[in-house]
Design a protein around this motif. Structure first.
Motif: not given
Lengths: 43, 303
Positions: B253-263, B265-283
């Motif tokens: 849950s701590a890792v999940f929360l950390l990844l959610a925080l990075r999401v 903090a991510n201001p991206a609007t283009e899918p190409k720059e959505m690394g944190p979102e893809k990581k959170l989904f996979a995790f």
């Protein structure tokens, strides 16, 4: 319906029948196994 | 536009593989796994044959609900790249066949569950199918951007059903497992919907990023992650499980929360720059498997 389409209909009917037969057989086996297991529980 | 433009002649029967595709076999893996875990952590142990039958019924019930979902949503599915190839929008099956298959499979799974285990489990299975089809698919999915929250409730039933199949009742632990999956689903799915947003926009589904924007979605992801982590740790805090589960749940849950925080903090609007979102989904997928796996390991090693 063209002859090719008619062949395709036959092919699909055949494969569906085979799948259904396999599933029915599996169902019979499962109900038998469930019956034996339940008799073990309460018998 | 008609969705049946590529339709086969009326007399052409659908291929049996398309009936299998209606049950969304890939989604079923998580359903089967969490249902099995609910069954395995219950204090009553079923004979293997009955346990197998119970899990089979959960899988068939989920497949039936998926088929009815596809029957109702053929128009939406036709408008999205990800789903346009499904049997109904692609014109490989007529809608009536999908409806009959879904209704038939629903009755079959519920009745078999009742006969093989007990009618409490069968009743909850019936409720979960009806909830997914009527409350989620037909009523709320197209009306509210919180649709995923409602859908998550439907997906949270399997461990409760698995538990009930073994014990014939529902206690605090299965309810907490329900809460965990229920609260996990929004962050899991909204992370995905951030980077596939264009598709939902085309289909007119009020997905949160479409109606509220990426920023609000990221906040919602974070807001759901907090109670999710609480629900994950609660079984240990309430002494319903041992330390193995407690450590695993806390760490994951701590890792999940950390990844959610990075999401967040991510201001991206283009899918190409959505690394944190893809990581959170996979995790998030790994998270659910690992946490339920830890629950079973905890119960077995303690016994």
């Amino acid at each position: 319906m063209t002859p090719q389409e008619q062949d395709e209909v036959r092919r699909r009917q055949r494969s569906r029948s085979i799948v259904l037969a396999v599933l029915l057989l599996a169902f019979v086996v499962l109900v038998y196994a469930i019956s034996i297991a339940k008799m073990g529980l309460y018998g | 536009m008609s969705i049946a433009t590529q339709s086969l002649p009326a007399a052409m029967p659908a291929d049996w593989r398309d009936f299998l595709a209606l049950t969304k076999p890939r989604v079923m893996t998580l359903v089967v796994f969490t249902g099995l875990c609910g069954l395995l952590v219950a204090p009553v142990h079923l004979p293997p044959v009955l346990a197998f039958a119970a899990i089979l019924c959960i899988a068939l019930g989920a497949g039936a609900a998926a088929a009815l979902n596809m029957w109702y949503e053929a128009d939406i599915d036709a408008k999205m790249k990800r789903t346009a190839g499904r049997p109904l929008p692609a014109g490989r099956m007529d809608r009536a066949s999908a409806l009959h298959f879904g209704v038939g499979l629903s009755f079959f799974s519920v009745l078999l569950m009742g006969v093989a285990t007990n009618w409490v489990a069968a009743g909850i299975l019936a409720v979960s199918i009806l909830f997914y089809v009527f409350v989620y698919t037909i009523w709320l999915k197209r009306r509210t951007p919180q649709n995923i929250v409602i859908g998550g409730a439907a997906g949270a039933f399997p461990p409760v059903i698995g538990w009930a199949a073994a014990t014939g009742d529902v206690t605090l632990l299965p309810i907490l497992l329900f809460a965990l999956i229920f609260l996990w689903t929004p962050p899991h799915f909204w992370a995905l919907s951030l980077f596939v947003r264009t598709d939902y926009a085309n289909a007119g589904v009020p997905m949160l990023p479409v109606v509220a924007g990426a920023k609000a979605t990221r906040l919602q992801i974070l807001l759901y992650t907090l109670p999710m982590a609480a629900a994950a740790v609660a079984p240990w805090a309430l002494h319903l499980t041992g330390a193995i589960y407690g450590i695993a749940a806390t760490g994951l849950s701590a890792v999940f929360l950390l990844l959610a925080l990075r999401v967040f903090a991510n201001p991206a609007t283009e899918p190409k720059e959505m690394g944190p979102e893809k990581k959170l989904f996979a995790f998030s997928i790994l998270y659910l498997f690992a946490i339920f796996g830890a629950l079973v390991a905890d119960r077995w090693l303690a016994a």
